[in-house]
Design a protein around this motif. Structure first.
Motif, mmCIF file in Angstrom:
data_model
loop_
_atom_site.group_PDB
_atom_site.id
_atom_site.type_symbol
_atom_site.label_atom_id
_atom_site.label_comp_id
_atom_site.label_asym_id
_atom_site.label_seq_id
_atom_site.Cartn_x
_atom_site.Cartn_y
_atom_site.Cartn_z
ATOM 1 N N GLY A 73 0.934 -1.080 0.257
ATOM 2 C CA GLY A 73 -0.107 0.107 -0.031
ATOM 3 C C GLY A 73 0.942 1.194 -0.004
ATOM 4 O O GLY A 73 0.480 2.179 -0.716
ATOM 5 N N ALA A 138 -6.026 -0.614 -3.641
ATOM 6 C CA ALA A 138 -5.000 0.332 -3.143
ATOM 7 C C ALA A 138 -5.082 1.450 -4.306
ATOM 8 O O ALA A 138 -5.071 2.619 -4.090
ATOM 9 C CB ALA A 138 -3.708 -0.265 -2.673
ATOM 10 N N THR A 231 -3.890 -2.919 4.172
ATOM 11 C CA THR A 231 -3.198 -2.072 2.980
ATOM 12 C C THR A 231 -3.555 -0.837 2.974
ATOM 13 O O THR A 231 -2.866 0.242 2.546
ATOM 14 C CB THR A 231 -4.048 -3.018 1.590
ATOM 15 N N LEU A 232 -4.890 -0.479 3.461
ATOM 16 C CA LEU A 232 -5.284 1.075 3.572
ATOM 17 C C LEU A 232 -4.288 1.780 4.454
ATOM 18 O O LEU A 232 -3.850 2.923 4.536
ATOM 19 C CB LEU A 232 -6.563 1.196 3.709
ATOM 20 N N LEU A 235 -1.412 2.822 2.669
ATOM 21 C CA LEU A 235 -1.454 3.952 2.012
ATOM 22 C C LEU A 235 -1.405 5.081 3.047
ATOM 23 O O LEU A 235 -0.665 5.992 2.702
ATOM 24 C CB LEU A 235 -2.949 3.905 1.646
#
Length: 401
Positions: A73, A138, A231-232, A235
């Motif tokens: 991410g 993502a 995964t966020l 980010l």
């Protein structure tokens, strides 16, 4: 010309605007450790921290895959720099991302049937399949959301939804978790029920499909929800890494890491840590550890520049960068190689043994079946995978699949 020129190799990464030295080092160490724990020997002969937790609870090994998703991410942010600079349309970026995701998914399916290619043994859930889904998500979020606050709220929302589904939703035909059936029971939980239903459907329609553990799968369909949250969080880490002030980066990463780690630890008393189900508390604790480890990499390699002061640090940094630059290649090669060696057999007297077992028995196994010997065997296999990545690196080949 030597295969490794440490100063030159590190400079290659630092000169590219679509890469981060701290992220590449972090990712390289992660993929090396992932191969190490996946390709050792069986449980009684392996250190406990190099094994996955059997159910509730966590080991160091359980933190590897979430950290990889987190870093994926984070890397998406850097990968978007060039398309944005060239004013590439969102549609073109999405087509490229979809192609990469489909290739990753297909490689995951290939690994599940390799080397026998038995159609009925295909595993639709898997590590690379999850990576493919999370990668595409993502890219979508960065293209159409990009707000730090919105991404953080979405990640928190996904974890809350997953908690409701696992702990506050009745199981078909069984009743309520925590009263009619034990909470997070290894057999009776909504994630297992849904995975079994999906595989039953594929077996009926296509006569193919299996779960990794027979009745459950650690990369199943429902647990994709919290893995998307992981995964966020990556980010968010990538957005922080855009800051030009390294000291401020470290402060923000430390704050995010401490907050998520404490939140996950507190939640674990109600919603236990569980890698197999990727529980929300587990996702938070792993995200916290990922933020903190990334902060350590920034501090050590971007600020203190220990790779320029200590030969050992320089070697570790370079090796990790080489692994991180083609991380998926290293993982796929390790899985395919292990699968082949675990299938091919040789004659040991009158008894056939796998090539994998034979190799161990005639190398480190000669010193006994101790945990140190099996660790040395796994480290040797990591080194074999590293050689492939090193050859790709020296030819400046970066496979963006």
């Amino acid at each position: 010309m030597t295969l490794i020129n440490t100063a030159q190799d590190i400079a290659v990464v630092e000169a590219r605007s679509d890469r981060s030295l701290a992220i590449d080092v972090d990712r390289g160490l992660t993929i090396a450790f992932m191969i190490l724990v996946n390709d050792g020997m069986d449980a009684p002969h392996t250190f406990s921290q190099l094994q996955h937790s059997s159910w509730n609870g966590m080991t160091l090994t359980d933190m590897v895959f979430p950290n990889f998703l987190f870093l994926m991410g984070s890397a998406v942010i850097f990968a978007m720099r060039r398309p944005f600079r060239e004013q590439t349309s969102h549609a073109a970026i999405l087509r490229r991302a979809a192609r990469r995701a489909l290739i990753l998914f297909a490689i995951g399916l290939l690994i599940s049937v390799f080397p026998t290619f038995g159609w009925t043994t295909m595993r639709y859930f898997g590590v690379l399949q999850r990576i493919a889904i999370c990668y595409f998500a993502a890219v979508l979020f960065y293209l159409y959301v990009r707000s730090f606050r919105s991404i953080a709220l979405t990640a928190a929302g996904l974890l809350l939804v997953y908690w409701v589904l696992l702990c506050r939703t009745p199981l078909p035909g069984l009743g309520w978790p925590g009263s009619d059936v034990p909470l997070l029971d290894i057999h009776d939980n909504l994630a297992n029920w849904l995975d079994q239903a999906c595989v039953s459907l594929t077996q009926t329609l296509f006569h193919t499909g299996r779960l990794h553990h027979g009745f459950r799968d650690p990369e199943g369909l429902l647990s994709t929800i919290p893995s998307l949250a992981t995964t966020l969080f990556g980010l968010l880490g990538g957005l922080v890494m855009q800051d030009r002030d390294n000291r401020r980066k470290v402060r923000h990463l430390l704050w995010l890491g401490s907050a998520t780690f404490i939140a996950g630890t507190g939640w674990s008393f109600l919603f236990p840590l569980n890698k197999n189900l990727w529980t929300s508390s587990y996702a938070l604790v792993c995200a916290g550890a990922s933020f903190l480890f990334l902060a350590a990499c920034v501090e050590l390699f971007d600020i203190r520049r220990i790779q320029e002061r200590f030969r050992v640090a320089q070697t570790v940094c370079t090796g990790a960068v080489i692994f991180g630059a083609n991380a998926i290649v290293a993982y796929a090669f390790s899985e395919l190689g292990h699968g082949l060696m675990a299938t091919l057999t040789v004659r040991e007297g009158e008894v056939p043994v796998t090539l994998w077992q034979w190799g161990y028995d005639h190398s480190f196994g000669l010193f006994g079946a101790g945990k140190t010997a099996t660790l040395a065997w796994a480290v040797t296999y990591v080194g074999l995978c590293f050689i492939l990545n090193m050859l790709l690196w020296r030819r400046r080949i970066f496979l963006k699949i």
